[in-house]
Design an enzyme around this catalytic site. Structure first.
Site, PDB file in Angstrom:
ATOM      1  N   ASP A   9     -43.748 -11.787  -3.047  1.00  0.00           N
ATOM      2  CA  ASP A   9     -43.185 -10.455  -2.761  1.00  0.00           C
ATOM      3  C   ASP A   9     -42.884  -9.806  -4.115  1.00  0.00           C
ATOM      4  OD1 ASP A   9     -41.089 -12.292  -3.202  1.00  0.00           O
ATOM      5  OD2 ASP A   9     -39.637 -11.049  -2.123  1.00  0.00           O
ATOM      6  N   ASP A  14     -41.514 -13.329  -9.357  1.00  0.00           N
ATOM      7  CA  ASP A  14     -42.821 -13.589  -8.725  1.00  0.00           C
ATOM      8  C   ASP A  14     -43.938 -13.349  -9.737  1.00  0.00           C
ATOM      9  OD1 ASP A  14     -40.875 -12.274  -6.707  1.00  0.00           O
ATOM     10  OD2 ASP A  14     -42.300 -13.264  -5.375  1.00  0.00           O
ATOM     11  N   VAL A 123     -43.263 -17.837  -2.214  1.00  0.00           N
ATOM     12  CA  VAL A 123     -42.098 -17.521  -3.053  1.00  0.00           C
ATOM     13  C   VAL A 123     -41.427 -16.211  -2.631  1.00  0.00           C
ATOM     14  CG1 VAL A 123     -42.942 -18.889  -5.003  1.00  0.00           C
ATOM     15  CG2 VAL A 123     -43.527 -16.468  -4.868  1.00  0.00           C
ATOM     16  N   GLN A 231     -24.227 -11.603 -13.944  1.00  0.00           N
ATOM     17  CA  GLN A 231     -24.729 -12.854 -13.358  1.00  0.00           C
ATOM     18  C   GLN A 231     -25.301 -13.788 -14.428  1.00  0.00           C
ATOM     19  OE1 GLN A 231     -25.683 -13.481  -9.749  1.00  0.00           O
ATOM     20  NE2 GLN A 231     -24.422 -11.810  -8.999  1.00  0.00           N
ATOM     21  N   HIS A 237     -36.609 -18.363 -10.600  1.00  0.00           N
ATOM     22  CA  HIS A 237     -36.788 -19.035  -9.304  1.00  0.00           C
ATOM     23  C   HIS A 237     -38.255 -19.395  -9.027  1.00  0.00           C
ATOM     24  CE1 HIS A 237     -32.737 -17.627  -8.451  1.00  0.00           C
ATOM     25  NE2 HIS A 237     -33.107 -16.390  -8.689  1.00  0.00           N
ATOM     26  N   ASP A 238     -39.073 -18.361  -8.859  1.00  0.00           N
ATOM     27  CA  ASP A 238     -40.402 -18.554  -8.265  1.00  0.00           C
ATOM     28  C   ASP A 238     -41.385 -19.395  -9.094  1.00  0.00           C
ATOM     29  OD1 ASP A 238     -39.404 -17.085  -6.197  1.00  0.00           O
ATOM     30  OD2 ASP A 238     -40.462 -15.236  -6.702  1.00  0.00           O
TER      31      ASP A 238
END
Ligand code: BDR
Ligand code: CA
Length: 303
Positions: A9, A14, A123, A231, A237-238
C-alpha cells in the site's frame, strides 16, 4: 532464487520494501499488487508504479482492493503524507502501467500455476490475500509461504492496542491467519526495533543514483513525520519482510497461532496469540546491521 508476489500500500516504508526486493539478486518479483491502505487505491497504485519505474525493473503491477472487506476504510496519511509518498518528485512514466487483470486474479493464477514456488509478501492491509483465499482456499497450501507485516502483541500504532495493517482490515487478517498457510509475521514488536538514524540517512545522502535519491527523499519525509508526531526515529516496518527472505537465520522468533479481535471496542483489530495451532513464525528480532547492509546493496545495484 525466491519468487515473490509483493502486495503493498505504497507508503514510505513500502517503497523501501520495493527497492529491497527489486535490488537484491536473490529475489525475483513475479508481480506487485497495490492495495488501498496508507492512502486510497488510486494513490497507492500511482506510488507503486513510480517506484517500480525508478527501479528500472520490468515487472507487472496490478490493482488490488479499493476497500477493506467489511469495515469503513482508515488511512495513515499522518506518517506518509497526503499522496502516501510525499517527498520524491517523479517525471512522466515511460514504461510502467497497470495490468488489466485484477491483482487478486493474478495472485491466484501465479500461485496455482507454480505450486510451492511463490511466496506472498504482504505489507499492507490483508484484503487482497483474504479475497484470494475466499475465492481459492488452496492458495493457502499452494503458496510457499505468506510473509506479513502486521499486528502487535504489545501496544498499537493506530489505536492503543492495534497496529495499522490489521486495524485497516481485521476481518481480512482473520481469514489469512486462520487459513492454515505457513506464515512468517513481522509485528510491531519486531519492526519498531529497526529505525533509521539521522547519521545513517546522511550516509545514504552522500551516495549517488536515482533510486538512492528517491529513497533519501522518502526517508526525509518519513523522518520529519515521525519527528512531528514525537515518535522518535522512523521505523522500517515493511522491508523486514523482504530481508527475511534473503536469510531467515538472521531473524529470531517463535511459532504461535495468531488470531485477530473482531469485537467492537478498544481491542478491535488487535492481534493475539492463540496457540491451538502453531503455523505462524512470529519474528521477535532481526540482525539490524545486516539489514542495513542489504538496503545498501539493493540501492547500489539499482539505477
Ligand atoms: C504498517 O502501517 C503502514 O503505515 C506501514 O506502511 C506499515 O505497513 C505499520 O504499522
Ligand atoms: Ca505498508
Amino acid at each position: 532464487m525466491q519468487r515473490i508476489i509483493l502486495d503493498v500500500d505504497t507508503g514510505l516504508d513500502d517503497a523501501v520494501a520495493l527497492f529491497l526486493a527489486a535490488g537484491l539478486e536473490e529475489i525475483k518479483i513475479e508481480a506487485v499488487i497495490a492495495t488501498a491502505g496508507n492512502v486510497g487505491l488510486d494513490k497507492t497504485l500511482e506510488n507503486t508504479l513510480n517506484i517500480m519505474e525508478t527501479t528500472g525493473l520490468d515487472c507487472p503491477v496490478y490493482a488490488g482492493s479499493a476497500a477493506p472487506l467489511v469495515r469503513v476504510p482508515v488511512e495513515a496519511g499522518d506518517f506518509h503524507g497526503e499522496t502516501g509518498l510525499d517527498g520524491p518528485i517523479f517525471a512522466t512514466r515511460l514504461r510502467q502501467e497497470v495490468q488489466a487483470q485484477s491483482g487478486i486474479d493474478a495472485m491466484i493464477t501465479l500461485v496455482t500455476n507454480n505450486p510451492q514456488e511463490i511466496t506472498i509478501v504482504s505489507v499492507g492491509p490483508l484484503t487482497d490475500l483474504a479475497r484470494a483465499l475466499q475465492r481459492e482456499p488452496a492458495v493457502a497450501s499452494l503458496a510457499k509461504e505468506f510473509v506479513i507485516m502486521g499486528g502487535s502483541f504489545s501496544s498499537g500504532n493506530v489505536t492503543p492496542e492495534a497496529e495499522f495493517n490489521t486495524y485497516a482490515d481485521p476481518e481480512a487478517a482473520k481469514i489469512v491467519f486462520s487459513s492454515g498457510a505457513k506464515i512468517a509475521l513481522f509485528s510491531l514488536d519486531c519492526t519498531r526495533t529497526v529505525t533509521l538514524s539521522a547519521e545513517r540517512l546522511e550516509g545514504f545522502r552522500a551516495k549517488s543514483g536515482r533510486s538512492n535519491e528517491v529513497f533519501v527523499a522518502c526517508m526525509d519525509t518519513y523522518t520529519a513525520n515521525y519527528t512531528k508526531r514525537r515518535q522518535g526515529e522512523p521505523q522500517m516496518h515493511d522491508p523486514l519482510c523482504v530481508a527475511y527472505l534473503i536469510d531467515p537465520s538472521k531473524v529470531s522468533g517463535a511459532y504461535h497461532g495468531v488470531d485477530v479481535i473482531l469485537e467492537e471496542g478498544p481491542s478491535y483489530g488487535k492481534t493475539i496469540k492463540r496457540d491451538t495451532s502453531k503455523n505462524t513464525f512470529v519474528a521477535e528480532s532481526i540482525d539490524i546491521p545486516w539489514f542495513w547492509t542489504l538496503v545498501e546493496r539493493a540501492l547500489a545495484a539499482l539505477p
